[in-house]
Motif scaffolding. Structure first.
Motif, PDB file in Angstrom:
ATOM      1  N   LEU A 190       0.858  -1.191   0.000  1.00 36.88           N
ATOM      2  CA  LEU A 190       0.000   0.000   0.000  1.00 36.88           C
ATOM      3  C   LEU A 190       0.888   1.232   0.000  1.00 36.88           C
ATOM      4  N   LEU A 191       0.721   2.087  -1.006  1.00 38.82           N
ATOM      5  CA  LEU A 191       1.591   3.257  -1.166  1.00 38.82           C
ATOM      6  C   LEU A 191       0.771   4.543  -1.225  1.00 38.82           C
ATOM      7  N   PRO A 192       1.341   5.654  -0.763  1.00 42.03           N
ATOM      8  CA  PRO A 192       0.637   6.940  -0.882  1.00 42.03           C
ATOM      9  C   PRO A 192       0.671   7.447  -2.316  1.00 42.03           C
ATOM     10  N   GLY A 193      -0.456   7.963  -2.769  1.00 44.89           N
ATOM     11  CA  GLY A 193      -0.527   8.554  -4.097  1.00 44.89           C
ATOM     12  C   GLY A 193      -0.523  10.067  -3.997  1.00 44.89           C
ATOM     13  N   GLU A 194      -0.817  10.712  -5.095  1.00 46.69           N
ATOM     14  CA  GLU A 194      -0.831  12.175  -5.135  1.00 46.69           C
ATOM     15  C   GLU A 194      -1.965  12.701  -4.237  1.00 46.69           C
ATOM     16  N   GLY A 195      -1.645  13.591  -3.331  1.00 47.93           N
ATOM     17  CA  GLY A 195      -2.634  14.136  -2.414  1.00 47.93           C
ATOM     18  C   GLY A 195      -2.994  13.206  -1.277  1.00 47.93           C
ATOM     19  N   ALA A 196      -2.193  12.165  -1.036  1.00 48.36           N
ATOM     20  CA  ALA A 196      -2.487  11.213   0.037  1.00 48.36           C
ATOM     21  C   ALA A 196      -2.333  11.875   1.406  1.00 48.36           C
ATOM     22  N   LEU A 197      -3.151  11.416   2.336  1.00 41.76           N
ATOM     23  CA  LEU A 197      -3.071  11.886   3.716  1.00 41.76           C
ATOM     24  C   LEU A 197      -1.909  11.175   4.389  1.00 41.76           C
ATOM     25  N   LEU A 198      -0.892  11.932   4.789  1.00 40.99           N
ATOM     26  CA  LEU A 198       0.323  11.365   5.367  1.00 40.99           C
ATOM     27  C   LEU A 198       0.558  11.900   6.767  1.00 40.99           C
ATOM     28  N   ALA A 199       1.270  11.133   7.568  1.00 41.95           N
ATOM     29  CA  ALA A 199       1.682  11.600   8.885  1.00 41.95           C
ATOM     30  C   ALA A 199       2.760  12.667   8.710  1.00 41.95           C
ATOM     31  N   PRO A 200       2.907  13.577   9.663  1.00 37.38           N
ATOM     32  CA  PRO A 200       3.971  14.587   9.559  1.00 37.38           C
ATOM     33  C   PRO A 200       5.340  13.921   9.461  1.00 37.38           C
ATOM     34  N   GLN A 201       6.255  14.583   8.790  1.00 33.83           N
ATOM     35  CA  GLN A 201       7.606  14.051   8.656  1.00 33.83           C
ATOM     36  C   GLN A 201       8.227  13.874  10.033  1.00 33.83           C
ATOM     37  N   TRP A 202       8.857  12.736  10.258  1.00 37.32           N
ATOM     38  CA  TRP A 202       9.446  12.446  11.558  1.00 37.32           C
ATOM     39  C   TRP A 202      10.626  13.364  11.818  1.00 37.32           C
ATOM     40  N   VAL A 203      10.677  13.894  13.029  1.00 36.97           N
ATOM     41  CA  VAL A 203      11.761  14.779  13.436  1.00 36.97           C
ATOM     42  C   VAL A 203      12.424  14.174  14.667  1.00 36.97           C
ATOM     43  N   ASN A 228      15.674  15.275  19.653  1.00 39.07           N
ATOM     44  CA  ASN A 228      16.502  16.394  20.093  1.00 39.07           C
ATOM     45  C   ASN A 228      16.261  17.651  19.267  1.00 39.07           C
ATOM     46  N   GLU A 229      15.564  17.500  18.105  1.00 42.61           N
ATOM     47  CA  GLU A 229      15.204  18.672  17.316  1.00 42.61           C
ATOM     48  C   GLU A 229      13.789  19.145  17.633  1.00 42.61           C
ATOM     49  N   ARG A 230      13.035  18.308  18.349  1.00 38.32           N
ATOM     50  CA  ARG A 230      11.675  18.685  18.737  1.00 38.32           C
ATOM     51  C   ARG A 230      11.641  19.410  20.079  1.00 38.32           C
ATOM     52  N   VAL A 231      12.670  19.236  20.896  1.00 35.08           N
ATOM     53  CA  VAL A 231      12.688  19.855  22.222  1.00 35.08           C
ATOM     54  C   VAL A 231      12.764  21.369  22.071  1.00 35.08           C
ATOM     55  N   ALA A 232      11.913  22.058  22.812  1.00 38.18           N
ATOM     56  CA  ALA A 232      11.890  23.521  22.772  1.00 38.18           C
ATOM     57  C   ALA A 232      12.146  24.072  24.168  1.00 38.18           C
ATOM     58  N   ALA A 233      12.515  25.343  24.212  1.00 40.91           N
ATOM     59  CA  ALA A 233      12.734  25.997  25.502  1.00 40.91           C
ATOM     60  C   ALA A 233      11.467  25.919  26.338  1.00 40.91           C
ATOM     61  N   GLY A 234      11.631  25.529  27.603  1.00 40.76           N
ATOM     62  CA  GLY A 234      10.493  25.414  28.501  1.00 40.76           C
ATOM     63  C   GLY A 234       9.948  24.005  28.614  1.00 40.76           C
ATOM     64  N   ASP A 235      10.425  23.061  27.774  1.00 38.44           N
ATOM     65  CA  ASP A 235       9.936  21.684  27.818  1.00 38.44           C
ATOM     66  C   ASP A 235      10.501  20.900  28.993  1.00 38.44           C
ATOM     67  N   LEU A 236      11.671  21.287  29.472  1.00 41.17           N
ATOM     68  CA  LEU A 236      12.334  20.544  30.539  1.00 41.17           C
ATOM     69  C   LEU A 236      11.605  20.753  31.859  1.00 41.17           C
ATOM     70  N   SER A 237      11.284  19.645  32.532  1.00 43.24           N
ATOM     71  CA  SER A 237      10.613  19.720  33.832  1.00 43.24           C
ATOM     72  C   SER A 237      11.418  18.957  34.863  1.00 43.24           C
ATOM     73  N   ALA A 238      10.992  19.014  36.111  1.00 44.44           N
ATOM     74  CA  ALA A 238      11.723  18.383  37.203  1.00 44.44           C
ATOM     75  C   ALA A 238      11.883  16.887  36.946  1.00 44.44           C
TER      76      ALA A 238
END
Length: 264
Positions: A78-91, A94-104
Motif C-alpha cells: 500500500l503506497l501513498p498517491g498524489e494528495g495522500a493523507l500522510l503523517a507529519p515528517q518524523w523529526v 533532540n530537534e523537537r525539544v523547545a525551551a520550557g519543555d524541561l521539567s523536574a
C-alpha cells in the motif's frame, strides 16, 4: 499464459495483479496505471478505498523470467498517491525539544558535537583578569570562570548564540517593558553583572518583584529600578485639596423651591 513473458505481457497482467489483492483479502478499486520496473517486472496500481487512507493506492509488482511463460506476483504493498493523507515528517527528539519543555526529573543531554560547547582546555576568548599577587582564593575563582576542571565549556558560537537570544528576547532593550522603563538595568542596584566577556552586556536581576533570577540585558529596564522614587503621599500633585466646609446645604421643599437650611 503461453509464450515467453516480456515487458508488454507484464503490463497487460492486470487481472493477475487484481487477483493477488483479492486473494490477500483486499478489495481493490479501479486500475490506475501499469509501469515497467525493468526488463522482467512491472507495477500495477489500483485505488485503495480504505478508511483513513485517503489518496493511497495498492501497488502489485508482477515479474517474469527469461524463457518463462508464467507471470508471478512479487510484491503487494500500500503506497501513498498524489494528495495522500500522510503523517507529519518524523523529526528526531533532540530537534523537537523547545525551551520550557524541561521539567523536574527530566534529563537532556547535549550532543557530543554540540557547537555551543568545547572541551575545557580550549581558549574561548572569555577574558578574566588576574590581579598581581593573587591569593589562592582568587586563583580558584579565576579557574572556575575559565572552566578549568569542567569537561566542556561554552564555545564562542554558544556564547554569541545565547547573547543574541537574550538581547532580542523579552529581557532585551527592544521589549515593551524596556521601552516604557525610566532607567536601564546597568544603573540599578539590583543588577548583578555576569562574569567574563558577557559582563559588559548582561547580568542577573536580584529584585524579587521584577525579573528576579533572570538574565537581563544591561540596556533592559523596568519600573522597579532602584532609583525610582515613589509617590510622597502628600495629596494630588494636580489639584489643591477641596474644602467641603464652604458648601451651603439646602433643603428642597415641595412647591416652595429651594430654601436655606436654618442650621447653615
Amino acid at each position: 499464459m503461453t509464450g515467453v513473458v516480456d515487458g508488454p505481457r507484464l503490463l497487460d497482467a492486470v487481472d493477475i495483479a487484481r487477483g493477488a489483492l483479492i486473494d490477500d483479502g483486499h478489495e481493490p478499486g479501479a486500475h490506475r496505471a501499469a509501469v515497467t520496473e525493468g526488463e522482467w517486472a512491472a507495477a500495477h496500481y489500483f485505488d485503495a478505498d480504505l478508511v483513513g487512507y485517503r489518496g493511497w493506492q495498492w501497488c502489485v509488482v508482477v515479474a517474469g523470467a527469461p524463457g518463462a511463460d508464467t507471470v508471478t506476483v512479487s510484491e503487494v504493498v500500500l503506497l501513498p498517491g498524489e494528495g495522500a493523507l500522510l503523517a507529519p515528517q518524523w523529526v528526531p527528539w533532540n530537534e523537537r525539544v523547545a525551551a520550557g519543555d524541561l521539567s523536574a526529573g527530566d534529563l537532556l543531554a547535549a550532543d557530543a558535537d554540540d557547537v555551543r560547547l568545547v572541551p575545557g582546555y580550549v581558549d574561548t576568548a572569555d577574558d578574566v583578569d588576574l590581579a598581581d599577587g593573587a591569593d589562592p582564593d582568587q586563583v580558584a575563582e579565576v579557574a572556575g570562570e575559565l572552566g578549568l576542571g569542567r569537561e566542556r565549556v561554552l564555545s564562542r558560537e554558544g556564547r554569541d548564540e545565547a547573547a543574541t537570544r537574550w538581547y532580542e528576547g523579552d529581557s532585551g532593550p527592544d521589549s515593551e517593558m524596556a521601552q516604557a522603563a525610566p532607567y536601564a538595568c546597568c544603573t540599578c542596584g539590583f543588577y548583578i553583572p555576569l562574569s567574563g566577556t558577557l559582563r559588559v552586556a548582561f547580568g542577573a536581576c536580584a529584585n524579587e518583584y521584577a525579573a528576579d533570577a533572570q538574565v537581563v540585558s544591561a540596556e533592559f529596564g523596568c519600573g522597579a529600578h532602584s532609583s525610582v522614587v515613589g509617590p510622597s503621599g502628600e495629596g494630588s500633585p494636580a489639584y489643591d485639596a477641596f474644602d467641603d466646609g464652604v458648601l451651603e446645604i439646602v433643603a428642597v421643599g415641595a412647591g416652595t423651591g429651594a430654601q436655606a437650611d436654618p442650621s447653615s
